[in-house]
Scaffold this active site. Structure first.
Site, PDB file in Angstrom:
ATOM      1  N   CYS A  76       0.807  -1.222  -0.159  1.00 51.12           N
ATOM      2  CA  CYS A  76       0.000   0.000   0.115  1.00 51.12           C
ATOM      3  C   CYS A  76       0.820   1.235  -0.116  1.00 51.12           C
ATOM      4  O   CYS A  76       1.978   1.147  -0.193  1.00 51.12           O
ATOM      5  CB  CYS A  76      -0.851   0.018   1.276  1.00 51.12           C
ATOM      6  SG  CYS A  76      -0.130   0.243   2.780  1.00 51.12           S
ATOM      7  N   SER A  77       0.394   2.320   0.237  1.00 50.51           N
ATOM      8  CA  SER A  77       1.086   3.557   0.185  1.00 50.51           C
ATOM      9  C   SER A  77       2.071   3.676   1.342  1.00 50.51           C
ATOM     10  O   SER A  77       3.324   4.132   1.254  1.00 50.51           O
ATOM     11  CB  SER A  77       0.278   4.915   0.078  1.00 50.51           C
ATOM     12  OG  SER A  77      -0.420   4.901  -1.181  1.00 50.51           O
TER      13      SER A  77
END
Length: 381
Positions: A76-77
């Site tokens: 994910c980020s």
């Protein structure tokens, strides 16, 4: 029910897997727009995108698409969402579940050092590969001294590498005013009481002192015969300057890449700089030794990585294999480098202003400005 514990995988471990061509299945849970713009690739990785919010009500959509016989990396980020999804997969009975430590932010900032080769007088040249963004920096080492070229903002990496090698950084050089990433050259020079070099034609608006990187000057490293020779090669920017190191390596900045050539539009002067770009590539470079080893400032895709992760090519070979060096018509060349270009780098105007010393974003702002691929070539990553 007992569940299998999830494990963190850091950016260095991920880089090793890609370079060693190890099989890895990646579940990217960022939104579709972020994924479409920029993702992990290379080696024997396989990747799918299922947004995090599509999995909150249950991970069944992922279970039907994930193989049961490979290590799984959830991305994910920043990290948090990937940990949650990784835990859900483990609770569903899947083994070998990892999450990317620090997320894509950490992936964007990791530098992989690789030795390019030896120089005269026991010197060496190293390449620092920014796997997640496609940026390349260099350190030339000789007789207790070092010069760093196209320094990235992660200056601690270069300081620690120099310390480990027992050398003092005496010079930092930028081949041009960068628009895709924040330069660490000036900061690194200040930290080491070194000289910062910048092409003067790119420095009309800078708010700091620098040494002019101009053709005809020679930069000596370590009081030896190892010389860095600037070669004026405009086109990506009006000041773009290539460097010949030890008469063997050509640090081409963003003029020439392994599979593409530089774009002339990031300062809004594409029409003005097309002729300069063609002259630099088709005349200046053509008149150099074909045996020079080209070391660019960026790479476009993981396929350009060679042994150990190194990005390089013989100049003569590029005049055969690189499509950007084989456009016979000037009109066709103009169209190729000015029309149907990939999107411009994220926050490139703010990055240019930062590299001029005109604005001073904080660390979090700098990190956000740099997110995404470099997009300095006429062909997208």
């Amino acid at each position: 029910m007992e569940t299998t514990a999830i494990q963190a995988m850091n950016a260095q471990e991920l880089t090793k897997k890609i370079i060693n061509n190890e099989e890895l299945f990646i579940l990217d849970v960022r939104n579709t727009t972020e994924f479409a713009s920029w993702r992990i690739e290379g080696g024997k990785t396989e990747i799918i995108n299922i947004p995090y919010f599509d999995l909150l009500d249950g991970i069944e959509p992922a279970l039907t698409q994930i193989p049961g016989d490979q290590h799984i990396l959830v991305v994910c980020s920043k990290e948090g969402s990937s940990i949650f999804i990784a835990e859900q997969l483990a609770e569903a009975g899947m083994n070998g579940i990892h999450y990317l430590e620090g997320g894509m932010k950490a992936w964007s900032e990791y530098l992989w050092p690789v030795k390019v080769g030896d120089l005269k007088d026991k010197g060496e040249i190293y390449q620092f590969v920014r796997m997640g963004k496609g940026c390349l920096s260099y350190m030339i080492v000789s007789n207790g001294e070092a010069a760093v070229v196209d320094t990235l903002r992660m200056t601690d990496v270069f300081n620690q590498f120099a310390k480990d090698k027992g050398v003092q950084i005496k010079h930092t050089l930028d081949t041009h005013l960068h628009a895709d990433h924040i330069s660490g050259g000036r900061h690194l020079a200040n930290m080491n009481d070194a000289t910062y070099w910048l092409p003067p034609k790119d420095a009309n608006e800078v708010a700091f002192a620098y040494e002019a990187l101009e053709e005809g000057k020679q930069i000596q490293v370590g009081d030896t015969s190892i010389i860095i020779k600037p070669i004026y090669s405009p086109g990506h920017t009006i000041g773009s300057t290539s460097l010949i190191v030890d008469d063997h390596y050509l640090l081409s900045g963003d003029i020439l890449f392994v599979e593409s050539i530089g774009r002339p539009d990031l300062a809004g002067k594409a029409a003005d700089w097309v002729a300069d770009l063609r002259t630099s590539l088709y005349e200046t470079y053509k008149n150099l030794s074909p045996d020079l080893i080209v070391l660019p400032a960026h790479f476009g895709k993981a396929a350009e990585l060679g042994a150990g992760g190194k990005v390089s090519a013989r100049l003569g070979d590029l005049f055969v294999s690189n499509a950007g060096l084989n456009i016979n018509s000037e009109d066709e060349f103009r169209v190729a480098v000015t029309e149907q270009l990939p999107p411009q780098p994220n926050a490139y105007q703010e990055i240019r202003q930062t590299n001029m010393g005109r604005i001073t974003p904080n660390e979090a702002e700098q990190r956000e400005m740099e997110m995404g691929p470099n997009r300095c070539a006429i062909h997208d990553r």
